[in-house]
Motif scaffolding. Structure first.
Motif, PDB file in Angstrom:
ATOM      1  N   GLY A 155       2.904  -9.499   0.089  1.00  0.00           N
ATOM      2  CA  GLY A 155       2.329 -10.754  -0.378  1.00  0.00           C
ATOM      3  C   GLY A 155       1.945 -10.645  -1.835  1.00  0.00           C
ATOM      4  N   PRO A 156       1.550 -11.759  -2.421  1.00  0.00           N
ATOM      5  CA  PRO A 156       1.279 -11.769  -3.848  1.00  0.00           C
ATOM      6  C   PRO A 156       0.131 -10.849  -4.247  1.00  0.00           C
ATOM      7  CG  PRO A 156       1.101 -13.977  -2.873  1.00  0.00           C
ATOM      8  CD  PRO A 156       1.326 -13.024  -1.772  1.00  0.00           C
ATOM      9  N   GLY A 157      -0.685 -10.432  -3.238  1.00  0.00           N
ATOM     10  CA  GLY A 157      -1.801  -9.539  -3.549  1.00  0.00           C
ATOM     11  C   GLY A 157      -1.324  -8.152  -3.903  1.00  0.00           C
ATOM     12  N   ARG A 158      -0.124  -7.784  -3.427  1.00  0.00           N
ATOM     13  CA  ARG A 158       0.339  -6.428  -3.674  1.00  0.00           C
ATOM     14  C   ARG A 158       1.724  -6.473  -4.286  1.00  0.00           C
ATOM     15  NH1 ARG A 158       1.390  -2.673   1.120  1.00  0.00           N
ATOM     16  NH2 ARG A 158      -0.247  -3.896   2.073  1.00  0.00           N
ATOM     17  N   LEU A 159       1.892  -5.827  -5.408  1.00  0.00           N
ATOM     18  CA  LEU A 159       3.206  -5.824  -6.054  1.00  0.00           C
ATOM     19  C   LEU A 159       4.113  -4.859  -5.297  1.00  0.00           C
ATOM     20  CD1 LEU A 159       1.853  -5.648  -9.708  1.00  0.00           C
ATOM     21  CD2 LEU A 159       2.769  -7.647  -8.526  1.00  0.00           C
ATOM     22  N   PRO A 160       5.435  -5.094  -5.335  1.00  0.00           N
ATOM     23  CA  PRO A 160       6.346  -4.196  -4.626  1.00  0.00           C
ATOM     24  C   PRO A 160       6.109  -2.756  -5.076  1.00  0.00           C
ATOM     25  CG  PRO A 160       7.515  -6.078  -5.562  1.00  0.00           C
ATOM     26  CD  PRO A 160       6.112  -6.167  -6.042  1.00  0.00           C
ATOM     27  N   GLY A 161       6.024  -1.866  -4.106  1.00  0.00           N
ATOM     28  CA  GLY A 161       5.845  -0.457  -4.448  1.00  0.00           C
ATOM     29  C   GLY A 161       4.399  -0.061  -4.689  1.00  0.00           C
ATOM     30  N   GLN A 162       3.533  -1.036  -4.772  1.00  0.00           N
ATOM     31  CA  GLN A 162       2.129  -0.713  -5.048  1.00  0.00           C
ATOM     32  C   GLN A 162       1.425  -0.354  -3.737  1.00  0.00           C
ATOM     33  OE1 GLN A 162       0.116  -4.093  -6.672  1.00  0.00           O
ATOM     34  NE2 GLN A 162      -1.845  -3.077  -6.786  1.00  0.00           N
ATOM     35  N   ALA A 163       0.625   0.698  -3.759  1.00  0.00           N
ATOM     36  CA  ALA A 163      -0.059   1.119  -2.531  1.00  0.00           C
ATOM     37  C   ALA A 163      -1.157   0.124  -2.178  1.00  0.00           C
ATOM     38  CB  ALA A 163      -0.680   2.494  -2.760  1.00  0.00           C
ATOM     39  N   PRO A 164      -1.418  -0.050  -0.874  1.00  0.00           N
ATOM     40  CA  PRO A 164      -2.521  -0.938  -0.515  1.00  0.00           C
ATOM     41  C   PRO A 164      -3.836  -0.393  -1.066  1.00  0.00           C
ATOM     42  CG  PRO A 164      -1.590   0.142   1.437  1.00  0.00           C
ATOM     43  CD  PRO A 164      -0.791   0.590   0.264  1.00  0.00           C
ATOM     44  N   THR A 165      -4.711  -1.275  -1.452  1.00  0.00           N
ATOM     45  CA  THR A 165      -5.988  -0.841  -2.020  1.00  0.00           C
ATOM     46  C   THR A 165      -7.039  -0.851  -0.923  1.00  0.00           C
ATOM     47  OG1 THR A 165      -5.270  -2.049  -3.935  1.00  0.00           O
ATOM     48  CG2 THR A 165      -7.514  -1.236  -3.992  1.00  0.00           C
ATOM     49  N   PRO A 166      -7.709   0.253  -0.676  1.00  0.00           N
ATOM     50  CA  PRO A 166      -8.615   0.333   0.465  1.00  0.00           C
ATOM     51  C   PRO A 166      -9.863  -0.533   0.358  1.00  0.00           C
ATOM     52  CG  PRO A 166      -8.729   2.333  -0.865  1.00  0.00           C
ATOM     53  CD  PRO A 166      -7.644   1.487  -1.444  1.00  0.00           C
TER      54      PRO A 166
ATOM     55  N   LEU B 274     -11.975 -23.658  -8.602  1.00  0.00           N
ATOM     56  CA  LEU B 274     -11.765 -22.907  -9.849  1.00  0.00           C
ATOM     57  C   LEU B 274     -12.043 -21.435  -9.590  1.00  0.00           C
ATOM     58  CD1 LEU B 274     -13.525 -25.125 -12.568  1.00  0.00           C
ATOM     59  CD2 LEU B 274     -11.074 -24.990 -11.992  1.00  0.00           C
ATOM     60  N   ARG B 275     -11.122 -20.591 -10.032  1.00  0.00           N
ATOM     61  CA  ARG B 275     -11.310 -19.142  -9.888  1.00  0.00           C
ATOM     62  C   ARG B 275     -11.304 -18.472 -11.256  1.00  0.00           C
ATOM     63  NH1 ARG B 275     -10.689 -16.787  -4.792  1.00  0.00           N
ATOM     64  NH2 ARG B 275      -9.981 -18.285  -3.232  1.00  0.00           N
ATOM     65  N   LEU B 276     -11.980 -17.330 -11.315  1.00  0.00           N
ATOM     66  CA  LEU B 276     -12.017 -16.542 -12.544  1.00  0.00           C
ATOM     67  C   LEU B 276     -10.914 -15.498 -12.499  1.00  0.00           C
ATOM     68  CD1 LEU B 276     -13.624 -15.929 -15.153  1.00  0.00           C
ATOM     69  CD2 LEU B 276     -14.966 -14.290 -13.821  1.00  0.00           C
ATOM     70  N   ASN B 277     -10.122 -15.432 -13.527  1.00  0.00           N
ATOM     71  CA  ASN B 277      -9.056 -14.423 -13.596  1.00  0.00           C
ATOM     72  C   ASN B 277      -9.695 -13.091 -14.016  1.00  0.00           C
ATOM     73  OD1 ASN B 277      -6.909 -12.801 -14.329  1.00  0.00           O
ATOM     74  ND2 ASN B 277      -5.687 -14.528 -15.083  1.00  0.00           N
ATOM     75  N   ALA B 278      -9.990 -12.275 -13.009  1.00  0.00           N
ATOM     76  CA  ALA B 278     -10.785 -11.060 -13.254  1.00  0.00           C
ATOM     77  C   ALA B 278     -10.041 -10.071 -14.149  1.00  0.00           C
ATOM     78  CB  ALA B 278     -11.145 -10.404 -11.922  1.00  0.00           C
ATOM     79  N   ALA B 279      -8.733  -9.932 -13.928  1.00  0.00           N
ATOM     80  CA  ALA B 279      -7.973  -8.961 -14.722  1.00  0.00           C
ATOM     81  C   ALA B 279      -7.970  -9.369 -16.194  1.00  0.00           C
ATOM     82  CB  ALA B 279      -6.541  -8.857 -14.189  1.00  0.00           C
ATOM     83  N   LEU B 280      -7.736 -10.654 -16.434  1.00  0.00           N
ATOM     84  CA  LEU B 280      -7.698 -11.130 -17.822  1.00  0.00           C
ATOM     85  C   LEU B 280      -9.052 -10.879 -18.511  1.00  0.00           C
ATOM     86  CD1 LEU B 280      -6.148 -14.447 -19.020  1.00  0.00           C
ATOM     87  CD2 LEU B 280      -8.416 -13.803 -19.783  1.00  0.00           C
ATOM     88  N   VAL B 281     -10.115 -11.213 -17.806  1.00  0.00           N
ATOM     89  CA  VAL B 281     -11.457 -11.065 -18.385  1.00  0.00           C
ATOM     90  C   VAL B 281     -11.785  -9.590 -18.646  1.00  0.00           C
ATOM     91  CG1 VAL B 281     -13.897 -11.291 -17.749  1.00  0.00           C
ATOM     92  CG2 VAL B 281     -12.358 -13.227 -17.468  1.00  0.00           C
ATOM     93  N   ALA B 282     -11.280  -8.725 -17.736  1.00  0.00           N
ATOM     94  CA  ALA B 282     -11.594  -7.297 -17.879  1.00  0.00           C
ATOM     95  C   ALA B 282     -10.592  -6.575 -18.772  1.00  0.00           C
ATOM     96  CB  ALA B 282     -11.624  -6.653 -16.492  1.00  0.00           C
TER      97      ALA B 282
ATOM     98  N   GLU C  48      -2.094  -7.969 -15.561  1.00  0.00           N
ATOM     99  CA  GLU C  48      -2.037  -9.081 -14.608  1.00  0.00           C
ATOM    100  C   GLU C  48      -2.127  -8.556 -13.160  1.00  0.00           C
ATOM    101  OE1 GLU C  48      -1.275 -12.517 -14.622  1.00  0.00           O
ATOM    102  OE2 GLU C  48      -0.979 -12.462 -12.442  1.00  0.00           O
ATOM    103  N   GLY C  49      -3.038  -9.136 -12.391  1.00  0.00           N
ATOM    104  CA  GLY C  49      -3.151  -8.745 -10.976  1.00  0.00           C
ATOM    105  C   GLY C  49      -4.030  -7.530 -10.740  1.00  0.00           C
ATOM    106  N   GLY C  50      -4.526  -6.900 -11.797  1.00  0.00           N
ATOM    107  CA  GLY C  50      -5.397  -5.733 -11.611  1.00  0.00           C
ATOM    108  C   GLY C  50      -6.777  -6.165 -11.136  1.00  0.00           C
ATOM    109  N   HIS C  51      -7.504  -5.218 -10.567  1.00  0.00           N
ATOM    110  CA  HIS C  51      -8.838  -5.543 -10.056  1.00  0.00           C
ATOM    111  C   HIS C  51      -9.877  -4.623 -10.673  1.00  0.00           C
ATOM    112  CE1 HIS C  51      -7.092  -8.244  -7.219  1.00  0.00           C
ATOM    113  NE2 HIS C  51      -6.311  -7.293  -6.751  1.00  0.00           N
TER     114      HIS C  51
ATOM    115  N   LEU D  50     -14.113  -3.633  -5.433  1.00  0.00           N
ATOM    116  CA  LEU D  50     -13.142  -4.221  -6.353  1.00  0.00           C
ATOM    117  C   LEU D  50     -13.457  -5.701  -6.510  1.00  0.00           C
ATOM    118  CD1 LEU D  50      -9.706  -2.703  -5.316  1.00  0.00           C
ATOM    119  CD2 LEU D  50     -11.233  -2.029  -7.179  1.00  0.00           C
ATOM    120  N   VAL D  51     -13.232  -6.213  -7.701  1.00  0.00           N
ATOM    121  CA  VAL D  51     -13.509  -7.629  -7.968  1.00  0.00           C
ATOM    122  C   VAL D  51     -12.201  -8.400  -7.884  1.00  0.00           C
ATOM    123  CG1 VAL D  51     -14.391  -9.264  -9.659  1.00  0.00           C
ATOM    124  CG2 VAL D  51     -15.413  -6.982  -9.489  1.00  0.00           C
ATOM    125  N   ASP D  52     -12.175  -9.409  -7.038  1.00  0.00           N
ATOM    126  CA  ASP D  52     -10.993 -10.272  -6.992  1.00  0.00           C
ATOM    127  C   ASP D  52     -11.251 -11.496  -7.873  1.00  0.00           C
ATOM    128  OD1 ASP D  52     -12.747 -11.736  -5.463  1.00  0.00           O
ATOM    129  OD2 ASP D  52     -11.363 -12.075  -3.795  1.00  0.00           O
TER     130      ASP D  52
END
Ligand code: GLU
Length: 337
Positions: A114-125, A155-163, A167-170, A186-188
């Motif tokens: 799903g969009p929460g996890r990029l291909p090849g990226q390990a699930p985040t615990p 309205l949502r805050l783009n946490a990766a952009l702000v931090a 893109e997509g990082g937490h 982790l902050v979504d």
């Protein structure tokens, strides 16, 4: 000025668990010489008359506060300004429209790629259920336009952009709790404003605590999980305004449970001050009865019975010694008989 606070939601009468937390928040403020503030969190789920009865219940227990109680429903300008500050500091993409329902989020989060996890990226615990997978973050303007016609946007805050993360990082957030110790999470992309137009709990609490100078938060430990993200958001908001972030002291108090170990609720019987003192309006309760209830609450926290101001030194000593109870308190109606 630094301050402590209690922030009830006016959803009905306070029960002994809420009252016990309020009492500990009052004691913590008094023990540290902070003013004590009350904030009515009435952005949703309000029951008519609850604010009035809750303030009367707190007074009946012996609590006082140092400024008139504020209501979140009257502070929309403050929340507007917080969102505007985030946009000004980080650009228009820092806050984006989200059209997802809870069901969409649950489905997207559980999809293997799903969009929460990029291909090849390990699930985040550290992703709790409901963690936002980022579905609406990269919608084009045309896609937004289409979706607006179907469903109003949150309205949502783009946490990766702000931090400043890819893109997509937490961002990983931390907080310290006086009872539990270090808490991380982790902050979504958290909701700032809901799709019914009401400001979201996390944004309102953070904006209010900053505006009111609150640097001591005592509340139920059901909110412990929200603390890292709120601490992170407070730091982000302060940075956006070029202000120093407060070093907030957190104390999450174990909840009160019924005999089956479940969170105490109204259906567990006589759990409000009114029930326990046999009156409809707590202002008419027998003062001796109220004192007995107050004493039972103090004892449940290992503190000496008596007027609240007299318990302040014992509270300070218990906090210092790490001796405040860490286990849920099991409500026993017999203790109030
Ligand atoms: N209004 C919330 C509640 O009644 C408490 C929020 C807070 O203390 O941060 O559960």
């Amino acid at each position: 000025m630094p301050a402590g606070r209690y922030a009830p939601s006016p959803t009905g009468r306070l029960h002994v668990g809420n009252l016990r937390t309020a009492m500990l928040a009052w004691l913590a403020a008094r023990a540290s010489g902070r003013p004590f503030l009350l904030r009515i969190e009435d952005l949703d789920r309000v029951r008519a008359g609850s604010e009035d009865s809750q303030l009367a219940e707190l007074t009946a227990l012996g609590l006082d506060w140092d400024a008139p109680a504020v209501r979140q429903s009257e502070r929309t300008d403050l929340y507007d300004a917080a969102v505007a500050a985030l946009r000004t500091a980080h650009g228009p993409d820092a806050v984006y429209e989200c059209f997802c329902s809870r069901k969409d989020i649950a489905q997207a989060s559980s999809a293997p790629n799903g969009p929460g996890r990029l291909p090849g990226q390990a699930p985040t615990p550290l992703r709790p259920p409901g963690f936002y997978p980022g579905t609406c973050r990269t919608l084009t303007e045309a896609q937004r336009e289409q979706r607006r016609a179907v469903r109003p946007a949150a309205l949502r805050l783009n946490a990766a952009l702000v931090a400043g993360l890819p893109e997509g990082g937490h961002p990983e957030a931390r907080a310290h709790d006086l009872l539990t110790g270090e808490v991380t999470g982790l902050v979504d992309d958290m909701v700032l404003r809901r799709n019914d137009g009401a400001y979201a709990y996390n944004l309102a609490v953070v904006a209010d605590d900053l505006a009111q100078g609150v640097d001591q938060v005592v509340r139920g430990d059901d909110l412990l999980d929200s603390t890292p993200r709120q601490t992170w958001l407070a730091a982000v908001l302060c940075a956006a305004r070029d202000e120093p972030a407060p070093r907030t002291e957190h104390l999450h108090v174990p909840l009160v449970v019924n005999g089956q170990g479940r969170r105490l609720a109204k259906r567990d019987g006589a759990v409000t001050l009114e029930d326990l003192s046999g009156v409809e309006d707590v202002r008419e309760a027998d003062p001796a009865r109220l004192e007995a209830i107050r004493d039972a609450l103090l004892r449940s926290a290992g503190l000496p019975a008596g007027p609240l101001p007299a318990a302040v030194p014992a509270f300070a000593a218990a906090l210092e010694a790490g001796a405040l109870p860490r286990e849920p308190w099991v409500f026993d109606a017999a203790a109030f008989a």
